[in-house]
Design a protein around this motif. Structure first.
Motif, PDB file in Angstrom:
ATOM      1  N   ALA A 172      -0.105  -1.445   0.222  1.00  0.00           N
ATOM      2  CA  ALA A 172       0.018  -0.120   0.069  1.00  0.00           C
ATOM      3  C   ALA A 172       0.547   1.025  -0.401  1.00  0.00           C
ATOM      4  O   ALA A 172       1.876   1.268   0.959  1.00  0.00           O
ATOM      5  N   LYS A 173       1.050   2.350  -0.887  1.00  0.00           N
ATOM      6  CA  LYS A 173       1.528   3.148  -1.119  1.00  0.00           C
ATOM      7  C   LYS A 173       0.578   4.574  -0.448  1.00  0.00           C
ATOM      8  O   LYS A 173      -0.678   4.454  -1.044  1.00  0.00           O
ATOM      9  N   PHE A 174       0.549   5.521   0.494  1.00  0.00           N
ATOM     10  CA  PHE A 174       0.114   6.561   0.434  1.00  0.00           C
ATOM     11  C   PHE A 174       1.083   7.989   0.213  1.00  0.00           C
ATOM     12  O   PHE A 174       2.120   8.105   0.421  1.00  0.00           O
ATOM     13  N   GLY A 175       0.195   8.431  -1.241  1.00  0.00           N
ATOM     14  CA  GLY A 175       0.323   9.785  -1.439  1.00  0.00           C
ATOM     15  C   GLY A 175       0.631  11.223   0.122  1.00  0.00           C
ATOM     16  O   GLY A 175       0.536  10.920   0.853  1.00  0.00           O
ATOM     17  N   GLY A 176       1.473  12.211  -1.189  1.00  0.00           N
ATOM     18  CA  GLY A 176       1.386  13.125   0.196  1.00  0.00           C
ATOM     19  C   GLY A 176       0.484  13.751   0.720  1.00  0.00           C
ATOM     20  O   GLY A 176       0.438  14.175   1.667  1.00  0.00           O
ATOM     21  N   THR A 177      -0.663  13.849   0.359  1.00  0.00           N
ATOM     22  CA  THR A 177      -1.833  14.520   0.910  1.00  0.00           C
ATOM     23  C   THR A 177      -2.138  13.350   2.034  1.00  0.00           C
ATOM     24  O   THR A 177      -3.475  14.045   3.294  1.00  0.00           O
ATOM     25  N   VAL A 197       5.253   4.940   1.975  1.00  0.00           N
ATOM     26  CA  VAL A 197       5.084   6.355   2.387  1.00  0.00           C
ATOM     27  C   VAL A 197       6.055   7.621   1.426  1.00  0.00           C
ATOM     28  O   VAL A 197       7.287   7.467   0.964  1.00  0.00           O
ATOM     29  N   SER A 198       5.266   8.805   0.188  1.00  0.00           N
ATOM     30  CA  SER A 198       5.547   9.677   1.020  1.00  0.00           C
ATOM     31  C   SER A 198       6.095  10.985   1.559  1.00  0.00           C
ATOM     32  O   SER A 198       5.605  10.724   2.843  1.00  0.00           O
ATOM     33  N   ALA A 199       6.803  12.114   1.260  1.00  0.00           N
ATOM     34  CA  ALA A 199       6.454  12.870   2.028  1.00  0.00           C
ATOM     35  C   ALA A 199       5.595  13.195   2.246  1.00  0.00           C
ATOM     36  O   ALA A 199       4.767  13.887   1.266  1.00  0.00           O
ATOM     37  N   THR A 252       2.260  24.574   0.890  1.00  0.00           N
ATOM     38  CA  THR A 252       3.493  24.116   0.144  1.00  0.00           C
ATOM     39  C   THR A 252       4.124  22.103   0.023  1.00  0.00           C
ATOM     40  O   THR A 252       3.837  22.207   1.813  1.00  0.00           O
ATOM     41  N   LYS A 253       4.322  21.325  -0.444  1.00  0.00           N
ATOM     42  CA  LYS A 253       4.754  19.969   0.141  1.00  0.00           C
ATOM     43  C   LYS A 253       5.820  19.714   0.328  1.00  0.00           C
ATOM     44  O   LYS A 253       6.877  20.986   0.312  1.00  0.00           O
ATOM     45  N   VAL A 254       6.391  18.881   1.651  1.00  0.00           N
ATOM     46  CA  VAL A 254       7.440  19.657   1.902  1.00  0.00           C
ATOM     47  C   VAL A 254       8.038  18.854   0.580  1.00  0.00           C
ATOM     48  O   VAL A 254      10.102  19.480   1.019  1.00  0.00           O
ATOM     49  N   THR A 255       8.430  17.999   0.229  1.00  0.00           N
ATOM     50  CA  THR A 255       9.792  18.035  -1.171  1.00  0.00           C
ATOM     51  C   THR A 255       9.628  19.517  -1.245  1.00  0.00           C
ATOM     52  O   THR A 255      10.741  19.888  -2.068  1.00  0.00           O
ATOM     53  N   ASP A 256       9.312  20.545  -1.480  1.00  0.00           N
ATOM     54  CA  ASP A 256       9.151  21.397  -2.454  1.00  0.00           C
ATOM     55  C   ASP A 256      10.242  21.940  -1.596  1.00  0.00           C
ATOM     56  O   ASP A 256      10.612  22.864  -1.800  1.00  0.00           O
ATOM     57  N   GLY A 285      12.328  14.209   2.928  1.00  0.00           N
ATOM     58  CA  GLY A 285      11.339  14.272   3.090  1.00  0.00           C
ATOM     59  C   GLY A 285       9.953  12.541   3.383  1.00  0.00           C
ATOM     60  O   GLY A 285       9.994  12.707   4.414  1.00  0.00           O
ATOM     61  N   GLU A 286      10.645  11.861   2.068  1.00  0.00           N
ATOM     62  CA  GLU A 286       9.957  10.067   2.951  1.00  0.00           C
ATOM     63  C   GLU A 286      10.960   9.989   3.259  1.00  0.00           C
ATOM     64  O   GLU A 286      10.375   8.564   4.607  1.00  0.00           O
ATOM     65  N   ASP A 287      12.262  10.186   3.892  1.00  0.00           N
ATOM     66  CA  ASP A 287      12.866   8.774   4.873  1.00  0.00           C
ATOM     67  C   ASP A 287      12.196   9.861   5.576  1.00  0.00           C
ATOM     68  O   ASP A 287      11.859   8.463   7.196  1.00  0.00           O
ATOM     69  N   SER A 337      12.473  10.167 -10.488  1.00  0.00           N
ATOM     70  CA  SER A 337      11.570  11.474 -10.832  1.00  0.00           C
ATOM     71  C   SER A 337      10.127  11.828 -10.064  1.00  0.00           C
ATOM     72  O   SER A 337       9.767  11.539  -9.261  1.00  0.00           O
ATOM     73  N   ARG A 338      10.291  13.428  -9.871  1.00  0.00           N
ATOM     74  CA  ARG A 338       8.340  13.760  -8.982  1.00  0.00           C
ATOM     75  C   ARG A 338       7.832  12.920  -9.674  1.00  0.00           C
ATOM     76  O   ARG A 338       7.499  12.301 -10.324  1.00  0.00           O
ATOM     77  N   GLY A 339       7.041  12.706  -8.158  1.00  0.00           N
ATOM     78  CA  GLY A 339       5.937  11.589  -7.802  1.00  0.00           C
ATOM     79  C   GLY A 339       5.895  10.780  -7.648  1.00  0.00           C
ATOM     80  O   GLY A 339       5.293   9.504  -7.438  1.00  0.00           O
ATOM     81  N   GLY A 340       7.920  10.376  -7.418  1.00  0.00           N
ATOM     82  CA  GLY A 340       8.259   8.561  -7.950  1.00  0.00           C
ATOM     83  C   GLY A 340       8.281   8.023  -7.222  1.00  0.00           C
ATOM     84  O   GLY A 340       8.656   7.119  -7.039  1.00  0.00           O
ATOM     85  N   SER A 341       7.013   8.815  -5.737  1.00  0.00           N
ATOM     86  CA  SER A 341       7.126   7.136  -4.906  1.00  0.00           C
ATOM     87  C   SER A 341       6.629   6.300  -5.648  1.00  0.00           C
ATOM     88  O   SER A 341       6.151   4.827  -4.824  1.00  0.00           O
ATOM     89  N   ASP A 342       5.633   6.576  -5.911  1.00  0.00           N
ATOM     90  CA  ASP A 342       4.566   5.678  -6.811  1.00  0.00           C
ATOM     91  C   ASP A 342       5.414   3.885  -7.747  1.00  0.00           C
ATOM     92  O   ASP A 342       4.653   3.152  -7.461  1.00  0.00           O
TER      93      ASP A 342
HETATM   94  N1  LIG Z   1       7.596  13.472  -2.246  1.00  0.00           N
HETATM   95  C1  LIG Z   1       7.632  13.302  -3.675  1.00  0.00           C
HETATM   96  C2  LIG Z   1       7.443  11.892  -4.355  1.00  0.00           C
HETATM   97  C3  LIG Z   1       5.328  11.381  -5.106  1.00  0.00           C
HETATM   98  O1  LIG Z   1       5.333  10.946  -5.192  1.00  0.00           O
HETATM   99  O2  LIG Z   1       4.593  12.707  -4.021  1.00  0.00           O
HETATM  100  P1  LIG Z   1       3.496  12.588  -4.045  1.00  0.00           P
HETATM  101  O3  LIG Z   1       3.254  11.031  -3.827  1.00  0.00           O
HETATM  102  O4  LIG Z   1       2.803  13.119  -2.994  1.00  0.00           O
HETATM  103  O5  LIG Z   1       3.283  12.618  -5.053  1.00  0.00           O
HETATM  104  C4  LIG Z   1       7.338  15.005  -5.221  1.00  0.00           C
HETATM  105  O6  LIG Z   1       6.746  15.588  -4.301  1.00  0.00           O
HETATM  106  O7  LIG Z   1       7.756  14.593  -5.313  1.00  0.00           O
END
Ligand SMILES: N[C@@H](CC(=O)OP(=O)(O)O)C(=O)O
Ligand SMILES: Nc1ncnc2c1ncn2[C@@H]1O[C@H](COP(=O)(O)OP(=O)(O)O)[C@@H](O)[C@H]1O
Length: 462
Positions: free
Chosen positions: A4-9, A35-37, A46-50, A120-122, A196-201
């Protein structure tokens, strides 16, 4: 077993993390949690990654970035206080975070930025594992290096290495819940590199493939994947089942809900994917599978993406000139530019590129080379283009889909710069001016998903 992967929100604050842990605990099969950040708590947040990227940039430019660092620490402290984690444990987690941020940029700024971004993720994985233990679960944080998530050495754009799958397989044998940070891996030499960005998926999909999970669940902030971006059209049609191929095409062209590179590991291993909502876990979500019934509607979804440009080249008798296409694309290859599409006529060809790879300097160099080396009659560049894509496995068996789409676009007074039907016949791409992209999506949505179609409905052919 489920991954199960959980995104930033889903992890934006303590309340969201409580929901995440409730979801994990509700199903004993959810044994690997990625988990994402922490993401945005509200639209203007603002997202923690940003925040981390801002910190890294300022460190690189000015040597110090105290306020940016504090902004990151504050987000985590607020979450840990909200979860009532023991003070000593919180201090340890913050100390480890500060250690990651204290790294010196030295002469490898890309590596420094990646190491900072990954914090952030760590940190999030450590605190989620701690909170699960506080709730009485057996849960451990697992570091991607220790687990063997090996990747290539391309800063900010890592690709998984094949040997990672064998290494990661052993996660299956771990007792209790594994909490794994998304978004980064390590080269075999131990260098941290992010996807790349969004890469926790992507991390989730790799782990699901490696442990041969029964299901890869991707928890986000919407009830399902919709037939169109819900930020463009309110309450669009929900997609219950979609194929890997359809989702890949839609993710490529703007369905940011699932990273386009995240499908491949799950697809190759035959692992079904389910997109679900952390805020409404009872909703069935969207299932991504290898095949589905397509008799209901030809089009599954409509996506659009901006930031494209086109190089138009024409030369009389181009069709007779053996090797013309190869030499044109070779110029781009030598300039380090990847291309997206190459629609062509008898004596002309267009190459569609992402604008970010084609600044003005590169443009003049490439145009000069095309003229000097290929002796063309005409070459021109058009910028500010968008690609609008209709996607559906059912399109192959339906007559008149293109006619319906172009009629809808014509009625909306959208001028078409380019049409490209992929040979798979699962998608059709329309190049339009970026300013017309939203209008085009709306017109196509009305045509294919509402009762407002004005075109006679043709019957399926076979
Ligand atoms: N935190 C990273 C990775 C990620 O996958 O984030 P989110 O799950 O919020 O899309 C990003 O913002 O790019
Ligand atoms: N077709 C679509 N269906 C659902 N969501 C979409 C679609 N296209 C874009 N989105 C956006 O994707 C968002 C979820 O992706 P993302 O913000 O990356 O989530 P997460 O932080 O959970 O990884 C949704 O909130 C929505 O705004």
């Amino acid at each position: 077993m489920k991954v199960a992967k959980f995104g930033g929100t889903s992890l934006a604050n303590a309340e969201q993390i409580r929901k995440v842990c409730q979801i994990v605990r509700a199903d004993k099969e959810r044994r690997i949690v990625v988990v994402s950040a922490p993401g945005k708590r509200h639209p203007s947040d603002t997202k923690v990654t940003d925040l981390l990227i801002a910190y890294a940039q300022r460190r690189l430019n000015e040597g110090e970035a105290a306020s940016e660092k504090q902004a990151v620490i504050n987000r985590f402290v607020e979450i840990m206080e909200g979860l009532e984690l023991p003070a000593q444990l919180s201090r340890e987690i913050v100390a480890e975070l500060e250690e990651s941020l204290a790294a010196t940029p030295a002469d490898q700024p890309d590596r420094f930025v990646d190491a900072v971004k990954a914090a952030g993720e760590d940190t999030c994985a450590k605190l989620v594992a701690a909170y699960l233990r506080q709730l009485g679960e057996q849960a451990e944080y697992v570091n991607p290096r220790e687990a063997g998530l090996y990747v290539t050495d391309e800063a900010g754009n890592a690709q998984v290495l094949p040997e990672a799958y064998d290494r990661l397989q052993s996660l299956r044998q771990r007792q209790g819940i594994v909490v794994f940070p998304g978004f980064f891996g390590y080269t075999p030499d131990g260098v941290l590199v992010t996807f790349s960005r969004g890469g926790s998926d992507i991390t989730g999909s790799i782990l699901a493939a490696a442990v041969k999970a029964d299901l890869y669940e991707n928890f986000t902030d919407v009830d399902s994947v919709y037939a169109v971006n819900p930020n463009l059209i309110a309450n669009p049609k929900e997609i219950r089942v979609i194929t890997y191929r359809e989702m890949r095409e839609l993710a490529y062209s703007g369905f940011t809900v699932f990273h386009e590179e995240a499908l491949l590991p799950a697809f190759r291993a035959g692992i079904p994917v389910c997109i679900k909502n952390t805020n409404n876990p009872a909703a069935p979500g969207t299932k991504i599978v290898s095949g589905r019934e397509t008799k209901d509607a030809p089009v599954a979804g409509i996506a659009s993406d901006k930031g494209f440009c086109s190089i138009y080249v024409s030369k009389y008798l181009m069709n007779r000139e053996i090797g013309f296409g190869r030499r044109l694309l070779q110029i781009l290859e030598e300039e380090g530019i990847s291309y997206e599409h190459t629609p062509s006529g008898i004596d002309n060809i267009s190459v569609i590129l992402r604008e970010r790879f084609f600044d003005e300097k590169t443009e003049s160099r490439v145009i000069k080379r095309i003229m000097d080396e290929l002796h063309v009659d005409e070459v021109s560049v058009e910028r500010n283009l968008a690609l609008v894509m209709i996607v559906g496995e059912g399109m192959r068996r339906s007559v008149g889909v293109c006619a319906r789409a172009t009629a809808a676009l014509a009625n909306a007074r959208v001028n078409l710069e380019m049409i490209n039907q992929g040979s798979s016949e699962v998608s059709m791409i329309f190049g339009v001016k970026a300013a017309d992209a939203d209008k085009a999506v709306l017109a196509l949505y009305q045509e294919f998903f509402t009762a407002q179609s004005t075109f006679p409905q043709p019957a399926a052919t076979r």
